[in-house]
Design an enzyme around this catalytic site. Structure first.
Site, PDB file in Angstrom:
ATOM      1  N   SER A   1       4.732   0.904   0.117  1.00 48.44           N
ATOM      2  CA  SER A   1       5.643   0.760  -1.116  1.00 48.44           C
ATOM      3  C   SER A   1       6.055   2.185  -1.711  1.00 48.44           C
ATOM      4  CB  SER A   1       4.593   0.166  -2.103  1.00 48.44           C
ATOM      5  OG  SER A   1       5.102   0.422  -3.603  1.00 48.44           O
TER       6      SER A   1
ATOM      7  N   TYR B   1      -3.646   0.622  -6.801  1.00 52.24           N
ATOM      8  CA  TYR B   1      -2.869  -0.302  -5.774  1.00 52.24           C
ATOM      9  C   TYR B   1      -2.122   0.764  -4.851  1.00 52.24           C
ATOM     10  CZ  TYR B   1       1.324  -2.434  -3.962  1.00 52.24           C
ATOM     11  OH  TYR B   1       2.366  -3.081  -3.505  1.00 52.24           O
TER      12      TYR B   1
ATOM     13  N   LYS C   1      -2.377   1.726  -0.611  1.00 52.90           N
ATOM     14  CA  LYS C   1      -1.228   1.768   0.469  1.00 52.90           C
ATOM     15  C   LYS C   1      -1.260   3.067   1.021  1.00 52.90           C
ATOM     16  CE  LYS C   1       0.666  -2.387  -0.538  1.00 52.90           C
ATOM     17  NZ  LYS C   1       0.808  -3.371   0.461  1.00 52.90           N
TER      18      LYS C   1
HETATM   19  P1  NAD Z   1       3.081 -11.897  -2.538  1.00 51.14           P
HETATM   20  O1  NAD Z   1       1.627 -11.930  -3.422  1.00 51.14           O
HETATM   21  O2  NAD Z   1       4.226 -12.873  -2.811  1.00 51.14           O
HETATM   22  O3  NAD Z   1       2.502 -12.157  -1.035  1.00 51.14           O
HETATM   23  C1  NAD Z   1       1.425 -11.613  -0.475  1.00 51.14           C
HETATM   24  C2  NAD Z   1       0.672 -12.500   0.336  1.00 51.14           C
HETATM   25  O4  NAD Z   1      -0.498 -12.365   0.645  1.00 51.14           O
HETATM   26  C3  NAD Z   1       0.548 -14.183  -0.598  1.00 51.14           C
HETATM   27  O5  NAD Z   1       1.207 -15.140   0.067  1.00 51.14           O
HETATM   28  C4  NAD Z   1      -0.933 -14.052  -0.654  1.00 51.14           C
HETATM   29  O6  NAD Z   1      -1.403 -15.426  -0.902  1.00 51.14           O
HETATM   30  C5  NAD Z   1      -1.284 -13.401   0.512  1.00 51.14           C
HETATM   31  N1  NAD Z   1      -2.684 -12.749   0.488  1.00 51.14           N
HETATM   32  C6  NAD Z   1      -3.308 -12.353  -0.317  1.00 51.14           C
HETATM   33  N2  NAD Z   1      -4.525 -11.808  -0.241  1.00 51.14           N
HETATM   34  C7  NAD Z   1      -4.680 -12.390   1.038  1.00 51.14           C
HETATM   35  C8  NAD Z   1      -5.930 -12.536   1.864  1.00 51.14           C
HETATM   36  N3  NAD Z   1      -6.993 -11.820   1.640  1.00 51.14           N
HETATM   37  N4  NAD Z   1      -5.792 -13.181   3.013  1.00 51.14           N
HETATM   38  C9  NAD Z   1      -4.588 -13.728   3.523  1.00 51.14           C
HETATM   39  N5  NAD Z   1      -3.238 -13.891   2.654  1.00 51.14           N
HETATM   40  C10 NAD Z   1      -3.634 -13.029   1.559  1.00 51.14           C
HETATM   41  O7  NAD Z   1       3.640 -10.219  -2.784  1.00 51.14           O
HETATM   42  P2  NAD Z   1       5.124  -9.703  -1.897  1.00 51.14           P
HETATM   43  O8  NAD Z   1       5.645  -9.439  -3.366  1.00 51.14           O
HETATM   44  O9  NAD Z   1       5.710 -10.703  -1.085  1.00 51.14           O
HETATM   45  O10 NAD Z   1       4.482  -8.516  -1.470  1.00 51.14           O
HETATM   46  C11 NAD Z   1       4.270  -8.653   0.076  1.00 51.14           C
HETATM   47  C12 NAD Z   1       3.654  -7.141   0.578  1.00 51.14           C
HETATM   48  O11 NAD Z   1       4.743  -6.236   0.123  1.00 51.14           O
HETATM   49  C13 NAD Z   1       2.441  -6.751  -0.066  1.00 51.14           C
HETATM   50  O12 NAD Z   1       1.552  -5.921   0.844  1.00 51.14           O
HETATM   51  C14 NAD Z   1       2.913  -5.933  -1.302  1.00 51.14           C
HETATM   52  O13 NAD Z   1       1.846  -4.856  -1.562  1.00 51.14           O
HETATM   53  C15 NAD Z   1       4.007  -5.030  -0.536  1.00 51.14           C
HETATM   54  N6  NAD Z   1       5.113  -4.889  -1.636  1.00 51.14           N
HETATM   55  C16 NAD Z   1       5.446  -5.487  -2.455  1.00 51.14           C
HETATM   56  C17 NAD Z   1       6.344  -4.868  -3.423  1.00 51.14           C
HETATM   57  C18 NAD Z   1       6.948  -5.960  -4.725  1.00 51.14           C
HETATM   58  O14 NAD Z   1       7.512  -5.411  -5.569  1.00 51.14           O
HETATM   59  N7  NAD Z   1       7.094  -7.314  -4.325  1.00 51.14           N
HETATM   60  C19 NAD Z   1       6.830  -3.613  -3.407  1.00 51.14           C
HETATM   61  C20 NAD Z   1       6.323  -2.886  -2.488  1.00 51.14           C
HETATM   62  C21 NAD Z   1       5.356  -3.372  -1.693  1.00 51.14           C
HETATM   63  C1  WQD Z   2      10.859  -1.784 -13.334  1.00 50.63           C
HETATM   64  C2  WQD Z   2      11.385  -1.099 -14.399  1.00 50.63           C
HETATM   65  C3  WQD Z   2       9.686  -0.808 -16.125  1.00 50.63           C
HETATM   66  C4  WQD Z   2       9.060  -4.999 -17.155  1.00 50.63           C
HETATM   67  C5  WQD Z   2       6.381  -2.312  -9.396  1.00 50.63           C
HETATM   68  C6  WQD Z   2       5.140  -1.744  -8.892  1.00 50.63           C
HETATM   69  C7  WQD Z   2       5.361  -1.037  -7.698  1.00 50.63           C
HETATM   70  C8  WQD Z   2       6.224  -2.022  -6.534  1.00 50.63           C
HETATM   71  C9  WQD Z   2       7.272  -3.047  -7.254  1.00 50.63           C
HETATM   72  C10 WQD Z   2       4.417  -3.022  -5.208  1.00 50.63           C
HETATM   73  C11 WQD Z   2      10.403  -0.043 -14.849  1.00 50.63           C
HETATM   74  C12 WQD Z   2      10.783  -1.658 -16.546  1.00 50.63           C
HETATM   75  C13 WQD Z   2       9.550  -3.913 -16.494  1.00 50.63           C
HETATM   76  C14 WQD Z   2       9.396  -5.268 -18.426  1.00 50.63           C
HETATM   77  C15 WQD Z   2      10.645  -2.977 -18.537  1.00 50.63           C
HETATM   78  N1  WQD Z   2       5.332  -3.122  -6.145  1.00 50.63           N
HETATM   79  N2  WQD Z   2      10.331  -2.787 -17.086  1.00 50.63           N
HETATM   80  N3  WQD Z   2      10.084  -4.245 -19.232  1.00 50.63           N
HETATM   81  O1  WQD Z   2       7.228  -0.799 -12.070  1.00 50.63           O
HETATM   82  O2  WQD Z   2       9.042   0.095 -10.843  1.00 50.63           O
HETATM   83  O3  WQD Z   2       7.218  -1.397  -9.698  1.00 50.63           O
HETATM   84  O4  WQD Z   2       6.946  -3.347  -8.511  1.00 50.63           O
HETATM   85  O5  WQD Z   2       4.337  -2.408  -4.343  1.00 50.63           O
HETATM   86  O6  WQD Z   2       4.118  -0.758  -6.796  1.00 50.63           O
HETATM   87  O7  WQD Z   2       4.505  -0.610  -9.828  1.00 50.63           O
HETATM   88  O8  WQD Z   2       8.653  -2.573 -11.287  1.00 50.63           O
HETATM   89  O9  WQD Z   2       9.768  -4.691 -12.067  1.00 50.63           O
HETATM   90  O10 WQD Z   2       7.697  -3.767 -13.187  1.00 50.63           O
HETATM   91  O11 WQD Z   2       9.581  -2.373 -13.626  1.00 50.63           O
HETATM   92  O12 WQD Z   2      11.130  -2.408 -19.203  1.00 50.63           O
HETATM   93  O13 WQD Z   2       8.985  -6.326 -19.036  1.00 50.63           O
HETATM   94  O14 WQD Z   2      11.351  -1.948 -15.611  1.00 50.63           O
HETATM   95  O15 WQD Z   2       8.891   0.048 -17.299  1.00 50.63           O
HETATM   96  O16 WQD Z   2      11.035   1.025 -15.482  1.00 50.63           O
HETATM   97  P1  WQD Z   2       8.121  -1.108 -11.063  1.00 50.63           P
HETATM   98  P2  WQD Z   2       8.875  -3.470 -12.434  1.00 50.63           P
END
Ligand code: NAD
Ligand code: WQD
Length: 379
Positions: free
Chosen positions: A141, A169, A173
């Site tokens: 991330s 979190y 990572k």
């Molecule tokens: P998500 O929660 O939709 O998907 C994660 C999946 O992992 C879910 O289906 C959940 O049921 C499964 N899971 C959780 N714990 C588990 C376990 N112990 N065993 C087996 N399965 C398990 O999230 P996402 O948004 O699709 O994110 C996927 C990956 O990408 C994650 O590693 C997340 O940290 C990373 N990521 C997400 C974002 C974002 O903003 N969505 C940004 C950067 C990185």
């Molecule tokens: C985006 C922008 C908020 C909600 C998060 C995790 C990051 C990654 C992606 C997993 C920011 C603003 C948001 C609201 C707002 N996930 N905001 N009002 O915080 O950039 O990233 O998701 O890896 O680790 O931290 O994403 O969508 O929450 O926010 O003003 O109700 O929108 O302050 O500037 P963020 P977000």
């Protein structure tokens, strides 16, 4: 014959399901492992509806090494892993009351985050080693960078930007990136010594910026089990009337309109980035590499409200409140390395992401807990 067979952990989740779809559409066989903690098996039905293929599915927890061993033993054809499964919910439990002081979930239950994210990744790597599976693509991330606007300012963020996560979190990572790197390097040294340099381990650490959007068909999208936390899903709830207004977290940042800047990337582009990374590992056997997956374009919160309002066709109400704890001014990617090495770059626009998200939200207010409208299924 399949191009390859990939085990996808977290494959029923948001990004995992879109990547599973992209893999199947590109000739891979897919085995999904998920404990369904934050997802539903309906995602597999939607994948099948869209591409006519269904991945194998095992309800297994990634911390259950014996359970993973059974899946690998049953599918000796698995040659690579894409590892999404993790805890990532970041809502402040008292968001409505006082978002500014609240700590995200990972700060409230750190041991659970380290157990699942770090411990689960170690179980997975151990199981891969036992079954001689040597390619791993990992969901990292942009959070690993923390505040890249510190001196020196490194916006847009390249991969060599110093790491400095601001929450638990993000620290999970960074730890997983380190564990994967150490394992790959140890295995490569071992195989070199044993005169088997062709049996090299390879890893892609993909640092995603802000994933968003849904499938253009309107039948597949993000369907988290709890309350959404991210900006676009919340805007969706304002548009459907489930929420009265969007709270904008701070308008005193050093940006053109005072609100924070993020690099929003369509989930279909993100999925194709995984394919590009997997293909790169298979062709180049590079050892471990980190790549940013972002568009290189930053948008403020107010710009996002405007873009989403445009596709909805009316101004969505918002109110500016104080900053959210842990937020940074700007997370915009420098995606040049992925553009060059992976021959990948984002194809879809912010407007595409907003339009696709709105189609998904408007037609599926209960997400995967209801059937999509018949006209979308017939289309
Ligand atoms: P998500 O929660 O939709 O998907 C994660 C999946 O992992 C879910 O289906 C959940 O049921 C499964 N899971 C959780 N714990 C588990 C376990 N112990 N065993 C087996 N399965 C398990 O999230 P996402 O948004 O699709 O994110 C996927 C990956 O990408 C994650 O590693 C997340 O940290 C990373 N990521 C997400 C974002 C974002 O903003 N969505 C940004 C950067 C990185
Ligand atoms: C985006 C922008 C908020 C909600 C998060 C995790 C990051 C990654 C992606 C997993 C920011 C603003 C948001 C609201 C707002 N996930 N905001 N009002 O915080 O950039 O990233 O998701 O890896 O680790 O931290 O994403 O969508 O929450 O926010 O003003 O109700 O929108 O302050 O500037 P963020 P977000």
């Amino acid at each position: 014959m399949a191009v390859g067979t990939v085990l996808v952990t977290g494959g029923t989740g948001y990004i995992g399901s879109f990547t599973t779809l992209a893999l199947l559409e590109n000739g891979y066989d897919v085995i999904v492992v998920d404990n369904l903690y934050n997802s539903s098996k309906v995602a597999l039905d939607r994948i099948e509806l869209i591409c006519g293929k269904r991945p194998a599915f095992y309800q297994v927890d990634i911390t259950d090494e014996a359970g993973l061993d059974e899946v690998f033993a049953k599918h000796p054809e698995i040659d690579s892993v894409i590892h999404f499964a993790a805890l990532k919910a970041m809502p402040c439990t008292n968001l409505a009351i006082n978002h500014a002081q609240a700590v995200g979930e990972s700060g409230e239950i750190p041991l659970e985050y380290y157990r699942v994210n770090v411990g689960g990744s170690i179980s997975l790597l151990r199981s891969m080693e036992k079954h001689n599976v040597t390619n791993i693509v990992f969901s990292s991330s942009a959070t690993v960078y923390g505040d890249a606007t510190r001196v020196p300012n490194m916006i847009p963020i390249p991969e060599h930007c110093p790491i400095g996560p601001t929450n638990t979190y993000g620290r999970t990572k960074v730890m997983i990136e380190t564990v994967i790197t150490d394992q790959i390097e140890a295995q490569r040294r071992k195989n070199q010594k044993a005169g088997k340099p062709y049996e090299q381990w390879n890893g892609a650490l993909l640092r995603y910026f802000n994933p968003c959007g849904a499938h253009p068909s309107g039948i597949m999208g993000e369907d988290p089990q709890g309350v959404p936390y991210n900006l676009l899903p919340l805007l969706g709830k304002v548009a459907t009337g489930e929420r009265e207004k969007l709270l904008v977290f701070g308008d005193d940042y050093a940006s053109k309109d005072g609100t924070a800047i993020r690099d929003y990337i369509h989930v279909l582009d993100l999925a194709s980035g995984h394919l590009a990374a997997l293909n790169y590992l298979r062709e180049h056997k590079p050892g471990v590499r980190a790549w940013n997956l972002g568009s290189g374009r930053g948008s403020t919160v107010l710009e996002m409200i405007k873009a989403f309002s445009n596709v909805v066709g009316r101004d969505l109400p918002y109110e500016v409140v104080e900053r959210r704890q842990g937020d940074v001014l700007d997370l915009t990617a420098h995606p040049a390395l992925a553009n060059k090495e992976l021959k990948w770059k984002t194809q879809l626009t912010l407007e595409d992401a907003c339009a696709d998200l709105w189609r998904w939200v408007k037609n599926n207010p209960k997400g995967y807990r209801q059937d999509p409208p018949a006209e979308l299924l017939e289309a």
